[in-house]
Design an enzyme around this catalytic site. Structure first.
Site, PDB file in Angstrom:
ATOM      1  N   SER A  59      73.710  64.760  31.492  1.00  0.00           N
ATOM      2  CA  SER A  59      72.336  65.246  31.336  1.00  0.00           C
ATOM      3  C   SER A  59      71.539  64.874  32.586  1.00  0.00           C
ATOM      4  CB  SER A  59      71.684  64.596  30.112  1.00  0.00           C
ATOM      5  OG  SER A  59      71.543  63.202  30.345  1.00  0.00           O
TER       6      SER A  59
ATOM      7  N   SER B  32      75.242  61.323  20.539  1.00  0.00           N
ATOM      8  CA  SER B  32      74.737  60.215  19.705  1.00  0.00           C
ATOM      9  C   SER B  32      75.866  59.417  19.058  1.00  0.00           C
ATOM     10  CB  SER B  32      73.805  60.762  18.614  1.00  0.00           C
ATOM     11  OG  SER B  32      72.680  61.353  19.207  1.00  0.00           O
TER      12      SER B  32
ATOM     13  N   ASP C 206      74.385  69.142  31.452  1.00  0.00           N
ATOM     14  CA  ASP C 206      73.812  69.336  30.124  1.00  0.00           C
ATOM     15  C   ASP C 206      72.286  69.489  30.246  1.00  0.00           C
ATOM     16  OD1 ASP C 206      73.879  69.411  27.333  1.00  0.00           O
ATOM     17  OD2 ASP C 206      73.659  67.237  27.132  1.00  0.00           O
ATOM     18  N   HIS C 207      71.743  70.528  29.653  1.00  0.00           N
ATOM     19  CA  HIS C 207      70.283  70.755  29.649  1.00  0.00           C
ATOM     20  C   HIS C 207      69.662  70.738  31.045  1.00  0.00           C
ATOM     21  CE1 HIS C 207      69.882  70.726  25.284  1.00  0.00           C
ATOM     22  NE2 HIS C 207      70.725  69.711  25.271  1.00  0.00           N
TER      23      HIS C 207
END
Ligand code: G3H
Ligand code: 13P
Ligand code: ZN
Length: 312
Positions: free
Chosen positions: A50, A260, A83-84
């Site tokens: 990310s 997570s 990611d993102h």
């Protein structure tokens, strides 16, 4: 084997009715835990960083860690994915740095703006042999430093996907069907239910097109319990039931994002060790059990949820 793009991976996953695990990486132990499990199970895998991970670890270190994993895991295909990605510049920088896949997440922007930004990224990435994931719809929870409240989250609109995919030329599409980021996905006492009816509608509009599921941690209660039994305080941590993830993996969903769960396993390993061995101050002593938990979680996902074991 070198880093690969996810193109062929997704074609095989779609046809074979399984999904590829996309696991977030932030440090060496997490990279090792994930890739050791994938290598032992002969499973293709996506390692994703990310913007926050790149800020924390420095992009050069992350890239070199993934390159080391490629050397250490000669039997499996590995994708290095952003990611993102929040904007064109971040995506460009990852393409230039050897990532084989990038996500541009302009899902919070209006439809036309999302198309314009995604198209710009696709043009640059494709010219450099890199594939692109984009997103339509908004997940509740923390999304790339933006906290999307439950009221503002919106399921992907099936009537928009065909136009979005054809106008952008994107390679895969992340959709919102009820998952959310983080460890607190559902209110206690509710019955978590992904909207498979929306997924079905989407697949009808864009058949044979790889779909991505973000926010797909199942929040294993055994790790939540370990954390809370050793000084942690995670109240009402609830994830997506694994039978629903299995159902998704058998469908057009070719990539399932998990972060997570790894964080929970890592933290449980450290907390448990600190309490059991208060005299310990060698980081290797507590990072090893943390890494082992990451490996055990990824093994379980590959074998019992994704169905990607032995797909090399
Ligand atoms: O999509 C969110 C991922 O879990 C990454 O989270 O931005 O804190 O690294 P992060
Ligand atoms: P989780 O928070 O459910 O692990 O989702 C991770 C994710 O979607 C990363 O992009
Ligand atoms: Zn995500």
């Amino acid at each position: 084997m070198a880093l690969v793009t996810s193109k062929e991976m997704f074609e095989k996953a779609y046809a074979g009715g399984y999904a590829i695990g996309a696991f977030n990486v932030n440090n060496m132990e997490i990279v090792q835990g994930i890739t050791e499990a994938a290598q032992e199970l002969k499973s293709p895998v996506i390692l994703q960083a990310s913007a926050g991970a790149r800020k924390y670890a420095n992009p050069s270190y992350l890239k070199k860690l993934v390159e080391a994993a490629v050397i250490e895991c000669p039997d499996i295909d590995i994708v290095m994915h952003l990611d993102h990605g929040p904007d064109f510049e971040t995506c460009k920088s990852c393409v230039d740095n050897g990532f084989t896949s990038v996500m541009i997440d302009a899902s919070s922007k209006p439809f036309e703006e999302n198309i314009a930004i995604t198209k710009e990224v696709v043009e640059y990435a494709h010219a450099h042999g890199v594939v692109v994931e984009a997103e339509l719809g908004a997940l509740a929870g923390i999304e790339d430093d933006v906290n999307v409240s439950e009221e503002n989250s919106a399921y992907t609109r099936p009537e928009e996907v065909e136009e979005f995919v054809s106008r952008t030329g994107v390679d895969s599409l992340a959709i919102a069907i009820g998952t959310s980021h983080g460890a607190f996905k559902f209110k206690p006492g509710t019955d978590p239910q992904l909207r498979f009816d929306i997924l079905d509608e989407i697949v009808k509009k864009i058949p044979n097109f790889p779909i991505v599921l973000h926010g797909a941690s199942s929040v294993p209660q055994e790790y939540v319990k370990i954390i809370n039994a050793h000084g942690g305080k995670l109240v009402d941590a609830i994830g997506v039931p694994e039978d629903q993830l299995r159902q998704a993996a058998r469908s057009a969903v070719c990539k399932i994002n998990i972060d997570s769960d790894l964080r929970l396993g890592f933290t449980a390993g450290i907390r448990e060790t600190f309490e059991a061995k208060p005299e310990l101050f060698d980081p290797r002593g507590y990072l090893k059990p943390a890494r082992e938990n990451v490996k055990a979680i990824v093994r379980h996902k590959i074998m019992d949820v994704l169905g990607s074991a032995g797909k090399m």
